[in-house]
Scaffold this motif. Structure first.
Motif, PDB file in Angstrom:
ATOM      1  N   TYR A  27      -1.751  -1.072   4.307  1.00 21.77           N
ATOM      2  CA  TYR A  27      -0.997  -0.331   2.791  1.00 21.77           C
ATOM      3  C   TYR A  27      -1.185   1.042   1.573  1.00 21.77           C
ATOM      4  N   GLN A  28      -0.740   1.515   1.835  1.00 17.58           N
ATOM      5  CA  GLN A  28      -1.179   2.774   0.786  1.00 17.58           C
ATOM      6  C   GLN A  28      -0.590   2.966  -0.447  1.00 17.58           C
ATOM      7  N   CYS A  29      -1.662   2.853  -1.305  1.00 23.40           N
ATOM      8  CA  CYS A  29      -1.402   2.774  -2.746  1.00 23.40           C
ATOM      9  C   CYS A  29      -1.829   4.262  -3.328  1.00 23.40           C
ATOM     10  N   VAL A  30      -0.505   4.915  -3.759  1.00 18.88           N
ATOM     11  CA  VAL A  30      -1.035   5.962  -4.552  1.00 18.88           C
ATOM     12  C   VAL A  30      -0.577   6.046  -5.787  1.00 18.88           C
ATOM     13  N   THR A  31      -1.579   7.309  -6.543  1.00 13.15           N
ATOM     14  CA  THR A  31      -1.795   7.051  -8.131  1.00 13.15           C
ATOM     15  C   THR A  31      -2.234   8.524  -8.600  1.00 13.15           C
ATOM     16  N   THR A  32      -1.734   8.965 -10.432  1.00 14.55           N
ATOM     17  CA  THR A  32      -2.265  10.080 -10.270  1.00 14.55           C
ATOM     18  C   THR A  32      -3.182   9.752 -11.064  1.00 14.55           C
ATOM     19  N   THR A 100       6.914  -1.154   9.461  1.00 11.33           N
ATOM     20  CA  THR A 100       6.588  -0.733   7.576  1.00 11.33           C
ATOM     21  C   THR A 100       7.339  -2.002   6.822  1.00 11.33           C
ATOM     22  N   MET A 101       8.636  -2.491   7.604  1.00 14.21           N
ATOM     23  CA  MET A 101       9.279  -3.498   6.691  1.00 14.21           C
ATOM     24  C   MET A 101       8.496  -4.291   6.588  1.00 14.21           C
ATOM     25  N   ASP A 102       7.385  -5.057   7.169  1.00 15.38           N
ATOM     26  CA  ASP A 102       6.235  -6.278   7.546  1.00 15.38           C
ATOM     27  C   ASP A 102       4.940  -5.899   6.666  1.00 15.38           C
ATOM     28  N   LYS A 103       4.849  -4.017   6.482  1.00 10.95           N
ATOM     29  CA  LYS A 103       3.365  -4.009   5.732  1.00 10.95           C
ATOM     30  C   LYS A 103       2.513  -4.126   7.312  1.00 10.95           C
ATOM     31  N   ARG A 104       2.675  -4.225   8.202  1.00 15.72           N
ATOM     32  CA  ARG A 104       2.123  -4.916   8.963  1.00 15.72           C
ATOM     33  C   ARG A 104       1.804  -3.912  10.364  1.00 15.72           C
TER      34      ARG A 104
END
Length: 126
Positions: A27-32, A100-104
């Motif tokens: 998982y790549q979680c992006v925030t400002t 990327t579809m399975d986040k695997r």
């Protein structure tokens, strides 16, 4: 030492992170928001590569704080660039496979890499 798009066959691997149908997520979680990512750091929970001898579960979580971008299209392009950098690393004996579809995300480690003292530190700081 780097190689370009190394293919590691199952017979040449020592183990897989996320192999043998074990859980493997990315998982790549992006925030400002600066409050979500207070400082630059890399944390390792669990064993290092030299301490693993069989397939294990694997998770890579990245929390990234970026500047507030002008619009959704610009933000999307910036996030895609970050993903490209992550998958553009090449290290002898380390092969990443991702869906990327399975986040695997699975990683295959070659027997030769274990003999060469591969570690997460070497992987992360190419």
């Amino acid at each position: 030492m780097r190689s370009l798009n190394e293919l590691i066959l199952k017979k040449d691997s020592k183990f897989e992170l996320g192999g043998s149908y074990k859980p493997a997520v990315n998982y790549q979680c992006v925030t400002t928001l600066e409050s979500f990512v207070k400082k630059d750091e890399i944390l390792l929970y669990g064993k290092d590569l030299s301490e693993i001898s069989t397939d294990v579960s694997f998770a890579r979580l990245a929390f990234l704080q970026i500047n507030n971008l002008e619009d959704d299209d610009t933000a999307y392009k910036a996030i895609k660039e970050l993903e490209f950098i992550k998958y553009n690393m090449n290290l002898d004996g380390y092969m990443m496979r991702a869906s990327t579809m399975d986040k695997r995300e699975q990683v295959r480690i070659a027997k030769t890499a274990i003999n060469s003292s591969i570690s997460f530190e070497k992987v992360l700081f190419l």
